[in-house]
Scaffold this motif. Structure first.
Motif, PDB file in Angstrom:
ATOM      1  N   ASP A  50       0.794  -1.231   0.000  1.00 32.00           N
ATOM      2  CA  ASP A  50       0.000   0.000   0.000  1.00 32.00           C
ATOM      3  C   ASP A  50       0.828   1.284   0.000  1.00 32.00           C
ATOM      4  N   GLU A  51       2.046   1.231   0.561  1.00 35.07           N
ATOM      5  CA  GLU A  51       2.803   2.475   0.702  1.00 35.07           C
ATOM      6  C   GLU A  51       4.162   2.462   0.009  1.00 35.07           C
ATOM      7  N   ALA A  52       4.973   1.472   0.328  1.00 39.55           N
ATOM      8  CA  ALA A  52       6.363   1.503  -0.140  1.00 39.55           C
ATOM      9  C   ALA A  52       6.477   1.392  -1.657  1.00 39.55           C
ATOM     10  N   ILE A  53       5.771   0.445  -2.248  1.00 36.31           N
ATOM     11  CA  ILE A  53       5.880   0.241  -3.701  1.00 36.31           C
ATOM     12  C   ILE A  53       5.192   1.358  -4.491  1.00 36.31           C
ATOM     13  N   PRO A  54       3.925   1.716  -4.183  1.00 31.78           N
ATOM     14  CA  PRO A  54       3.284   2.782  -4.978  1.00 31.78           C
ATOM     15  C   PRO A  54       3.988   4.133  -4.874  1.00 31.78           C
ATOM     16  N   ASP A  55       4.526   4.448  -3.691  1.00 33.75           N
ATOM     17  CA  ASP A  55       5.193   5.742  -3.505  1.00 33.75           C
ATOM     18  C   ASP A  55       6.667   5.696  -3.898  1.00 33.75           C
ATOM     19  N   LYS A  56       7.143   4.503  -4.310  1.00 37.68           N
ATOM     20  CA  LYS A  56       8.538   4.303  -4.723  1.00 37.68           C
ATOM     21  C   LYS A  56       9.519   4.753  -3.634  1.00 37.68           C
ATOM     22  N   ARG A  57       9.183   4.377  -2.404  1.00 35.68           N
ATOM     23  CA  ARG A  57      10.029   4.741  -1.253  1.00 35.68           C
ATOM     24  C   ARG A  57      10.917   3.537  -0.909  1.00 35.68           C
ATOM     25  N   ILE A  58      12.082   3.518  -1.490  1.00 37.10           N
ATOM     26  CA  ILE A  58      13.007   2.395  -1.327  1.00 37.10           C
ATOM     27  C   ILE A  58      13.459   2.265   0.124  1.00 37.10           C
ATOM     28  N   SER A  59      13.708   3.382   0.792  1.00 38.63           N
ATOM     29  CA  SER A  59      14.176   3.311   2.176  1.00 38.63           C
ATOM     30  C   SER A  59      13.099   2.686   3.072  1.00 38.63           C
ATOM     31  N   LEU A  60      11.840   3.034   2.832  1.00 43.67           N
ATOM     32  CA  LEU A  60      10.743   2.426   3.595  1.00 43.67           C
ATOM     33  C   LEU A  60      10.641   0.942   3.279  1.00 43.67           C
ATOM     34  N   LEU A  61      10.793   0.592   2.018  1.00 42.11           N
ATOM     35  CA  LEU A  61      10.743  -0.810   1.606  1.00 42.11           C
ATOM     36  C   LEU A  61      11.833  -1.625   2.310  1.00 42.11           C
ATOM     37  N   VAL A  62      13.038  -1.107   2.318  1.00 41.29           N
ATOM     38  CA  VAL A  62      14.150  -1.799   2.983  1.00 41.29           C
ATOM     39  C   VAL A  62      13.868  -1.942   4.474  1.00 41.29           C
ATOM     40  N   PHE A  63      13.400  -0.883   5.112  1.00 37.36           N
ATOM     41  CA  PHE A  63      13.088  -0.896   6.537  1.00 37.36           C
ATOM     42  C   PHE A  63      12.019  -1.944   6.851  1.00 37.36           C
ATOM     43  N   ILE A  64      10.966  -1.993   6.039  1.00 37.42           N
ATOM     44  CA  ILE A  64       9.876  -2.948   6.260  1.00 37.42           C
ATOM     45  C   ILE A  64      10.347  -4.379   6.031  1.00 37.42           C
ATOM     46  N   VAL A  65      11.135  -4.600   5.001  1.00 38.28           N
ATOM     47  CA  VAL A  65      11.641  -5.950   4.714  1.00 38.28           C
ATOM     48  C   VAL A  65      12.540  -6.428   5.855  1.00 38.28           C
ATOM     49  N   ILE A  66      13.395  -5.558   6.363  1.00 41.08           N
ATOM     50  CA  ILE A  66      14.246  -5.929   7.503  1.00 41.08           C
ATOM     51  C   ILE A  66      13.382  -6.253   8.723  1.00 41.08           C
ATOM     52  N   GLY A  67      12.371  -5.442   8.967  1.00 38.88           N
ATOM     53  CA  GLY A  67      11.453  -5.704  10.082  1.00 38.88           C
ATOM     54  C   GLY A  67      10.731  -7.026   9.913  1.00 38.88           C
ATOM     55  N   TYR A  68      10.308  -7.309   8.698  1.00 39.85           N
ATOM     56  CA  TYR A  68       9.622  -8.573   8.408  1.00 39.85           C
ATOM     57  C   TYR A  68      10.536  -9.767   8.674  1.00 39.85           C
ATOM     58  N   ILE A  69      11.779  -9.651   8.240  1.00 40.89           N
ATOM     59  CA  ILE A  69      12.747 -10.732   8.458  1.00 40.89           C
ATOM     60  C   ILE A  69      12.998 -10.929   9.949  1.00 40.89           C
ATOM     61  N   ILE A  70      13.148  -9.850  10.683  1.00 41.14           N
ATOM     62  CA  ILE A  70      13.388  -9.948  12.132  1.00 41.14           C
ATOM     63  C   ILE A  70      12.203 -10.611  12.825  1.00 41.14           C
ATOM     64  N   ILE A  71      10.987 -10.182  12.488  1.00 42.94           N
ATOM     65  CA  ILE A  71       9.792 -10.772  13.104  1.00 42.94           C
ATOM     66  C   ILE A  71       9.668 -12.247  12.732  1.00 42.94           C
ATOM     67  N   SER A  72       9.981 -12.589  11.494  1.00 46.38           N
ATOM     68  CA  SER A  72       9.920 -13.993  11.064  1.00 46.38           C
ATOM     69  C   SER A  72      10.922 -14.847  11.826  1.00 46.38           C
ATOM     70  N   LEU A  73      12.146 -14.347  11.979  1.00 50.01           N
ATOM     71  CA  LEU A  73      13.167 -15.073  12.725  1.00 50.01           C
ATOM     72  C   LEU A  73      12.779 -15.222  14.193  1.00 50.01           C
ATOM     73  N   LEU A  74      12.209 -14.172  14.757  1.00 48.48           N
ATOM     74  CA  LEU A  74      11.749 -14.224  16.149  1.00 48.48           C
ATOM     75  C   LEU A  74      10.658 -15.275  16.316  1.00 48.48           C
ATOM     76  N   ALA A  75       9.715 -15.304  15.386  1.00 49.42           N
ATOM     77  CA  ALA A  75       8.637 -16.306  15.452  1.00 49.42           C
ATOM     78  C   ALA A  75       9.209 -17.718  15.343  1.00 49.42           C
TER      79      ALA A  75
END
Length: 93
Positions: A50-75
């Motif tokens: 909804d936000e990172a891809i349509p707004d072409k915000r690469i820094s937000l995309l990287v931040f979200i992907v890192i957060g996703y990976i951390i949460i996945s590893l934690l789970a």
């Protein structure tokens, strides 16, 4: 005779709970944390779509992907610890 069997089962379950109370509480809390991690993961995907891809915000995309990976590893880690606790509790029964 049936009532005596129920009383024996109740006593057995009470004994298991009393000897493993800390492990049961820890397992419950870890299960709760794992469930929260699993509920958060789709929100990361939603933010990406909804936000990172349509707004072409690469820094937000990287931040979200890192957060996703951390949460996945934690789970995954919480799931591993839970399985260990379950195996320890099963051995003690």
């Amino acid at each position: 005779r049936m009532n005596n069997s129920h009383n024996n089962i109740k006593r057995y379950i009470a004994e298991i709970i009393n000897t493993s109370k800390a492990k049961i509480i820890l397992a419950f809390l870890l299960m709760l944390c794992e469930s929260i991690c699993n509920l958060i993961q789709p929100q990361f995907v939603k933010k990406i779509i909804d936000e990172a891809i349509p707004d072409k915000r690469i820094s937000l995309l990287v931040f979200i992907v890192i957060g996703y990976i951390i949460i996945s590893l934690l789970a995954c880690f919480l799931n591993f610890i839970l399985k260990y606790i379950y195996s320890v509790m099963k051995r003690n029964i």
